[in-house]
Design a protein around this motif. Structure first.
Motif, short mmCIF file in Angstrom:
data_model
loop_
_atom_site.label_atom_id
_atom_site.label_comp_id
_atom_site.label_asym_id
_atom_site.label_seq_id
_atom_site.Cartn_x
_atom_site.Cartn_y
_atom_site.Cartn_z
N UNK A 1 0.84 -1.19 0.00
CA UNK A 1 0.00 0.00 0.00
C UNK A 1 0.88 1.25 0.00
N UNK A 2 0.28 2.37 -0.29
CA UNK A 2 1.02 3.62 -0.38
C UNK A 2 0.82 4.45 0.87
N UNK A 3 1.89 5.06 1.34
CA UNK A 3 1.80 5.99 2.47
C UNK A 3 1.88 7.43 1.98
N UNK A 4 1.59 7.62 0.67
CA UNK A 4 1.68 8.97 0.11
C UNK A 4 0.68 9.90 0.77
N UNK A 5 1.11 11.05 1.20
CA UNK A 5 0.22 12.01 1.86
C UNK A 5 -0.56 12.80 0.84
N UNK A 6 -1.80 13.11 1.14
CA UNK A 6 -2.62 13.99 0.31
C UNK A 6 -2.09 15.42 0.43
N UNK A 7 -2.54 16.25 -0.52
CA UNK A 7 -2.13 17.65 -0.46
C UNK A 7 -2.60 18.32 0.83
N UNK A 8 -3.79 17.88 1.32
CA UNK A 8 -4.28 18.47 2.57
C UNK A 8 -3.37 18.13 3.72
N UNK A 9 -2.78 16.96 3.64
CA UNK A 9 -1.84 16.58 4.71
C UNK A 9 -0.59 17.45 4.66
N UNK A 10 -0.17 17.80 3.44
CA UNK A 10 1.00 18.66 3.32
C UNK A 10 0.75 20.00 4.01
N UNK A 11 -0.48 20.47 3.89
CA UNK A 11 -0.81 21.75 4.50
C UNK A 11 -0.81 21.69 6.02
N UNK A 12 -1.03 20.47 6.58
CA UNK A 12 -1.08 20.33 8.03
C UNK A 12 0.29 20.09 8.63
N UNK A 13 1.32 19.96 7.78
CA UNK A 13 2.64 19.60 8.28
C UNK A 13 3.19 20.69 9.20
N UNK A 14 3.59 20.33 10.42
CA UNK A 14 4.18 21.33 11.31
C UNK A 14 5.51 21.82 10.76
N UNK A 15 5.97 22.87 11.30
CA UNK A 15 7.20 23.47 10.81
C UNK A 15 8.41 22.62 11.11
N UNK A 16 9.45 22.78 10.27
CA UNK A 16 10.69 22.08 10.52
C UNK A 16 11.32 22.48 11.83
N UNK A 17 11.11 23.73 12.24
CA UNK A 17 11.65 24.21 13.51
C UNK A 17 11.09 23.41 14.68
N UNK A 437 6.67 15.33 18.53
CA UNK A 437 7.11 14.43 17.45
C UNK A 437 5.93 13.63 16.89
N UNK A 438 5.05 13.16 17.76
CA UNK A 438 3.89 12.41 17.29
C UNK A 438 2.94 13.28 16.49
N UNK A 439 2.71 14.49 16.97
CA UNK A 439 1.82 15.40 16.27
C UNK A 439 2.38 15.75 14.89
N UNK A 440 3.68 15.91 14.79
CA UNK A 440 4.29 16.27 13.52
C UNK A 440 4.12 15.17 12.48
N UNK A 441 4.09 13.93 12.93
CA UNK A 441 3.97 12.79 12.00
C UNK A 441 2.54 12.35 11.78
N UNK A 442 1.59 13.00 12.42
CA UNK A 442 0.18 12.58 12.37
C UNK A 442 -0.36 12.41 10.94
N UNK A 443 -0.07 13.34 10.01
CA UNK A 443 -0.66 13.21 8.67
C UNK A 443 -0.23 11.96 7.93
N UNK A 444 0.87 11.33 8.34
CA UNK A 444 1.36 10.13 7.65
C UNK A 444 1.20 8.88 8.50
#
Length: 470
Positions: A1-17, A437-444
């Motif tokens: 299966x694919x773990x590719x994130x949707x575009x909406x998930x990209x928008x929810x990505x927390x900052x790299x900082x 860390x968990x919140x940052x990875x939530x979209x995937x």
């Protein structure tokens, strides 16, 4: 299966900082310097092919605790009971291997309508407590599966068991652990704690009912007519009515066993919050209230008209309702639940209590591994979106596991000061770095509904080949 994130998930990505901050905290605490997460692999369950425990659900019922309503927080023994209730280490070898605990059947104290084990379940939501799988000594050679009851309001609902065989909740719990699941006899402290935890679970509040079990003003006319029908004497047995057994002022029970033509003597079940407790009857033969009403209409020749049947169903739905807290699982609130279980270490290390410390470490080690498995590796042939976030999330959970394991080793060696320091480190990690860390990875993660559904479909499709390979 694919773990590719949707575009909406990209928008929810927390900052790299934010990700860098989480990694920095792990490093500064001296417990993480290279992201080597614990292996993420399913252990052999030891259950028949086709078993469904619904242990990867992303929606979970929540309960209302009497102690929290009155005092704002569960007491130590209720929290300890919650831990033991969620621990496979209270049960026998087969249950431990399968990661089955009391909470597997009674999810957060409610029922589990999706649980199904071939050979032990007649249908989803039922379970044979006298089979050979978990304890051959209790096998009666018959598939006599019963519904998994909710534990809401259990302190009001003696006797216990569908057949009402035990007046003592303590004796009933001990029998489940020792005889039904072949566990070692629990210590008095642990057994008392489990009982206190179960008795702490309240009914869900029902806005339709007053303190005496009567409908409040403002309900529908149909529900009020149904309430009158519920109290109306049966035509051929005037000493009986629905309300004569399901006494509204007594949590809709009479604490007695009755033979209603269903195959033996069974205790009167409560109707409070019953909207959430299907399937119905002791063996789960009925899917809904309509089937139950039709059964009693035939069995007791009630002669209900279509309108009366509709009114009675409206009433049953009203008294079976309840306000259940919404709870969609995420990595951060799962971690918060685990922290609630870990909080018994506040006292256990101070006492010190080797039994409780050992139970906490073993139980949370496994549950943290389950949490890590919600953050899978991206498939190599697919996009690597979220790879950094997933790696950090798995590393954070791995660090928590390692910290608890070190705590357990220190306590086992009598180094309780070191164990206390380990626990402080664990609490610091769960205060900020790990949740971030968990919140940052939530979209995937498998907490994402779309990814969870895809994962479930892939797992279901693989079942036939997996069953053939066993």
């Amino acid at each position: 299966m694919s773990w590719k994130a949707d575009e909406c998930c990209r928008e929810r990505r927390p900052s790299g900082l934010a990700l860098l901050a989480a990694a920095a905290v792990l490093t500064l605490l001296g417990v993480w310097s290279d992201a080597h997460p614990a292996p993420v692999a399913d252990a052999p369950a030891g259950l028949p092919p086709g078993s469904e425990l619904d242990d990867d659900a992303i929606d979970s019922p929540r309960e209302v605790f009497h102690s929290e309503a009155v005092h704002g927080r569960k007491p130590y023994l209720s929290r300890l009971g919650n831990l033991a209730f969620n621990s496979p280490y209270m049960l026998g070898e087969v249950a431990r291997k399968a990661h089955v605990s009391c909470a597997t059947c009674h999810v957060n104290g409610a029922s589990n309508p999706r649980l199904f084990i071939p050979g032990l379940s007649a249908r989803p939501g039922t379970f044979d407590t006298t089979s050979a799988l978990f304890n051959p000594k209790t096998d009666n050679g018959v598939l006599d599966a019963v519904t998994i009851p909710s534990l809401r309001g259990a302190r009001f609902l003696a006797p216990y068991g569908h057949d009402g065989r035990s007046n003592s909740l303590r004796d009933f719990v001990r029998n489940v652990i020792v005889n039904e699941f072949a566990g070692a006899p629990p210590s008095q402290q642990i057994l008392d704690a489990i009982v206190i935890y179960i008795e702490d679970i309240d009914f869900l509040p029902n806005p339709n009912l007053d303190a005496g079990g009567r409908l409040k003003p403002g309900v529908s006319a149909a529900q009020l007519r149904g309430e009158a029908l519920f109290a109306r004497a049966f035509p051929n047995q005037p000493q009986l009515s629905c309300a004569s057994c399901h006494i509204p002022s007594a949590a809709f029970v009479d604490h007695r066993q009755h033979d209603v033509g269903s195959g033996g003597l069974y205790k009167t079940p409560t109707l409070i919050n019953a909207d959430f407790n299907g399937p119905y009857f002791h063996d789960g033969r009925f899917d809904n209230y309509g089937q139950v009403v039709d059964y009693f209409d035939r069995e007791y020749a009630l002669g209900l008209t279509p309108a009366e049947r509709s009114d009675l169903l409206a009433y049953l739905s009203a008294i079976g309702d309840g306000t259940r807290p919404e709870y969609h699982l995420t990595g951060t609130n799962v971690l918060a639940d685990l922290n609630d279980l870990a909080s018994v270490l506040d006292i256990a290390i101070a006492q010190p209590d080797d039994e409780v410390i050992t139970l906490v470490v073993a139980t949370l080690r496994d549950q943290l591994q389950d949490l890590a498995e919600r953050y899978p590796d991206p498939v190599a042939s697919e996009t690597t979106a979220g790879a950094r976030e997933l790696a950090l999330a798995r590393a954070a959970v791995s660090t928590l596991r390692e910290t608890l394991q070190r705590l357990g080793r220190d306590a086992a060696s009598g180094r309780f000061t070191a164990a206390a320091a380990d626990y402080l480190t664990y609490r610091k990690l769960t205060a900020a770095a790990a949740p971030l860390a968990l919140q940052s990875a939530e979209p995937w993660s498998l907490f994402d509904p779309a990814l969870h559904a895809a994962h479930a479909a892939t797992r279901t499709a693989a079942l036939p080949s997996a069953a053939q390979s066993r």
